[in-house]
Design an enzyme around this catalytic site. Structure first.
Site, PDB file in Angstrom:
ATOM      1  N   LYS A 226       3.151   4.481  -2.042  1.00 12.00           N
ATOM      2  CA  LYS A 226       3.419   5.707  -1.276  1.00 12.00           C
ATOM      3  C   LYS A 226       4.344   5.362  -0.117  1.00 12.00           C
ATOM      4  CE  LYS A 226       2.165  10.114  -1.147  1.00 12.00           C
ATOM      5  NZ  LYS A 226       1.697  10.968  -2.255  1.00 12.00           N
TER       6      LYS A 226
ATOM      7  N   ASP B  97       6.541  14.735  -1.741  1.00  9.94           N
ATOM      8  CA  ASP B  97       5.189  14.957  -1.193  1.00  9.94           C
ATOM      9  C   ASP B  97       5.403  15.955  -0.051  1.00  9.94           C
ATOM     10  OD1 ASP B  97       2.275  13.757  -1.382  1.00  9.94           O
ATOM     11  OD2 ASP B  97       2.657  13.952   0.756  1.00  9.94           O
TER      12      ASP B  97
END
Ligand code: NDP
Ligand code: 2IT
Length: 444
Positions: A126, A166
């Site tokens: 991430k 995201d």
């Protein structure tokens, strides 16, 4: 002391300043106890839990860019490459002022198990930055994205690490980042997913997280003798995940009556008008007050509050820790049957426990929102074979993946004597594949 408790203590000591990361690790390790206890000697000898809770590497870098006034701005960015036992690191990029290392680590850690659940070959990672895209001009967004990628491009690649969207990162940002990657590295490759359809993106990727959430929720309902038809649904958020969750819920015959953003929330008893919501959020990038202004029966409220509305199904789709114990109590009191997480870790640990103890079918984000990253992996497949599949083909694969996930987590929970605990089922099923790969690959 049990191996799980020992490692939890170490992780807490080493990461005391990262509450979200500790929350995510505690949930996973606690629910893995039956699996760990059954293999304690092997896992302890191989330091499986120490290794799976420590990222392979954490990259932190400065992002300087020039705003429209000619002023140089500086942001802090992260890429956490957590675990690549089953495939290249894969996970989104969050652009939000709240981003810090602990938040990126919690998201990267969860991504290991989520990506494993998709059944596709992708590892966990991430990234993100404390940059705030709100109110920025297109030129400022491009300047930021180009500077961000100028550094990030050293660490990623189609077979190495494949970032995606995201919170705060959508098609526009992915486009600017892809352009800069190509310019610096000179390589036209599937290094990012969520790309535009004219340059290697996949059909259905935009809709995938929301649609996937509903495919899984529908299967959950079906397996409990219920359907989506006629159900009242509360959704939080008004971004990518929320919008397409609302759209699919309506297609399934349910009625979604709420949505929210970071300043307020909407109760629309006639059902949320998705086209209007898309126009307000995707085109105008405006506040929800504009939605309310266009819908005479809709109410706008400042602050938070969607979970006080009576519903059969609740779908938190905004951000972490947005569904608290008091909200869980309200949902149960209102007769809510199911909570499925579109966002990552939106429900606090005590709220999750309360929902589960009060008979609510609760499916956590690692399973319920895996449709986004699963479709990203389908985008990677299409990029590798230099072909694009039709909308129906990708949609059918997505649906099949979500239904399979539901049954895999249900089976895993049953195998370990915790039937109906889909949180444990997801963590166990996700862990099983990763741990086998880690053991097979030796100490690394
Ligand atoms: P977007 O940026 O498109 O939308 C986020 C939405 O949540 C916006 O409505 C935003 O409000 C609201 N929001 C964000 N932060 C807060 C906050 N601190 N308090 C209240 N509201 C907030 O992001 P996505 O829809 O892509 O992501 C939503 C969630 O889903 C995140 O948890 C993400 O990690 C998760 N997720 C996303 C996937 C994807 O493919 N995009 C895949 C799987 C999970 P505002 O409009 O005011 O900013
Ligand atoms: O949380 C997530 O799974 C995402 N933001 C999507 C990641 C991806 O690589 O598509």
């Amino acid at each position: 002391m049990s191996y799980v408790d020992e490692v939890l203590e170490i992780v807490q000591k080493k990461n005391a300043d990262q509450p979200e990361f500790l929350q995510a690790v505690t949930e996973v390790l606690d629910s893995l106890r039956p699996v760990i206890d059954a293999n304690e000697e092997l896992y302890r000898k191989n330091a499986i839990l120490e290794r799976i809770t420590e990222p392979d590497r954490q990259i932190i870098f400065r992002v300087p860019w020039v705003d429209d006034k000619g002023q140089v701005q500086v942001n802090r960015a992260f890429r956490v490459q957590f675990n690549n036992a089953i495939g290249p690191y894969k996970g989104g990029l969050r652009l939000h002022p709240s981003v810090n290392l602990g938040i990126i680590k919690f998201l990267g850690f969860e991504q290991i198990f989520k990506n494993s659940l998709t059944t596709l070959p992708i590892g966990g990672g991430k990234g993100g930055c404390d940059f705030d895209p709100k109110g920025k001009s297109d030129r400022e967004i491009m300047a930021f994205c180009q500077s961000f990628m100028t550094e990030l491009c050293k660490y990623i690649g189609a077979d190495v690490d494949v970032p995606a969207g995201d919170i705060g990162t959508g098609a526009r940002e992915i486009g600017y980042m892809f352009g800069q990657f190509k310019r610096i590295r000179g390589s036209y490759e599937g290094v990012l997913t969520g790309k535009g359809l004219t340059y290697g993106g996949s059909l259905v990727r935009t809709e995938a997280t929301g649609y996937g959430l509903l495919y899984l929720t529908e299967e959950l309902m079906k397996c409990h003798g219920e359907s989506m038809q006629g159900k009242t649904v509360c959704v939080s958020g008004a971004g990518n995940v929320a919008i397409y969750a609302i759209q699919k819920a309506h297609q399934m015959g349910a009625k979604v009556v709420t949505c929210s953003d970071s300043t307020g929330w909407i109760y629309d008893p006639d059902g949320i008008d998705v086209e209007l919501l898309k126009d307000v959020k995707e085109v105008k990038r405006a506040r929800l007050t504009e939605y309310a202004a266009a819908r005479p029966n809709a109410q706008y409220h400042e602050g938070r509050g969607v979970w006080q509305i009576k519903c059969d199904i609740a779908l938190p789709c905004a951000t972490q820790n947005e569904l608290l114990l008091e909200d869980a109590k309200q949902l149960v009191a209102n007769g809510c049957k199911a909570v499925c997480e579109g966002a990552n870790m939106p429900t606090t640990l005590d709220a999750t426990k309360y929902l589960q103890e009060n008979g609510v079918w609760f499916v956590g984000g690692k399973a319920a929102n895996a449709g986004g990253v699963a479709t990203s992996a389908l985008e990677m497949s299409q990029n590798s074979e230099r072909l694009s599949w039709s909308f129906d083909e990708v949609d059918a694969k997505l649906k099949n993946i979500m239904v399979t996930i539901y049954h895999n987590i249900d089976d895993a929970a049953k195998r370990y004597g915790v039937e109906g605990d889909y949180v444990a089922g997801a963590n166990i099923a996700g862990f099983e594949k990763v741990v086998q790969a880690m053991l097979a690959q030796g100490v690394c």
